[in-house]
Design a protein around this motif. Sequence first.
Motif, PDB file in Angstrom:
ATOM      1  N   TYR A 126       0.817  -1.212   0.000  1.00 55.27           N
ATOM      2  CA  TYR A 126       0.000   0.000   0.000  1.00 55.27           C
ATOM      3  C   TYR A 126       0.858   1.272   0.000  1.00 55.27           C
ATOM      4  CZ  TYR A 126      -4.298  -2.556   0.280  1.00 55.27           C
ATOM      5  OH  TYR A 126      -5.348  -3.376  -0.024  1.00 55.27           O
ATOM      6  N   PHE A 174       0.168   3.762  -3.234  1.00 59.14           N
ATOM      7  CA  PHE A 174      -0.353   5.110  -3.045  1.00 59.14           C
ATOM      8  C   PHE A 174       0.753   6.171  -3.029  1.00 59.14           C
ATOM      9  CE2 PHE A 174      -3.817   2.498  -1.420  1.00 59.14           C
ATOM     10  CZ  PHE A 174      -4.873   3.056  -2.124  1.00 59.14           C
ATOM     11  N   MET A 193      -0.034   9.639  -4.925  1.00 59.70           N
ATOM     12  CA  MET A 193      -1.013  10.469  -4.218  1.00 59.70           C
ATOM     13  C   MET A 193      -0.438  11.035  -2.919  1.00 59.70           C
ATOM     14  SD  MET A 193      -2.633   8.054  -6.181  1.00 59.70           S
ATOM     15  CE  MET A 193      -2.581   6.629  -5.172  1.00 59.70           C
ATOM     16  N   ASN A 194       0.272  10.196  -2.173  1.00 56.26           N
ATOM     17  CA  ASN A 194       0.880  10.670  -0.919  1.00 56.26           C
ATOM     18  C   ASN A 194       1.933  11.741  -1.190  1.00 56.26           C
ATOM     19  OD1 ASN A 194      -0.665   8.954   0.605  1.00 56.26           O
ATOM     20  ND2 ASN A 194       0.882   7.356   0.699  1.00 56.26           N
TER      21      ASN A 194
END
Length: 126
Positions: free
Chosen positions: A82, A86, A89-90
């Motif tokens: 994860y 992600f 986006m993070n």
Amino acid sequence: MTRNARRPNPIQWIGYAFGRRLPDSMTDWVRNDLAGKHATARHILRGMIPFTPLFAIFLFFPGELWLRGSMVLLAALLALFYTAAFMPMNRAHRLAKHGLPADLENPERAHRRAQERARYAAQHPH
């Protein structure tokens, strides 16, 4: 301003790993952290830090050591998945949180991409 004033201390870095905003004096450090060389490796390391308490708790569960180790391994693999999934986006969220453009990228990578586009345009004119 000294070099140390522009780097987060360990407490600030842990807060940063958990999503806190660093002071404006550290904007250059944040830019390098998120868009500099080895930013992906730093992101994955930083993304695993919030999960370490969970990993430690799993070690105290009752049962055989191999079972507890398997729980930690499974949790670490899921956290790693994860964290990597992600990452864009993070990264964009952290950049925006620190007042930087969300689409900021590594200058070397941007230069290489511009060179590739120029070569492609030279080889395939309209």
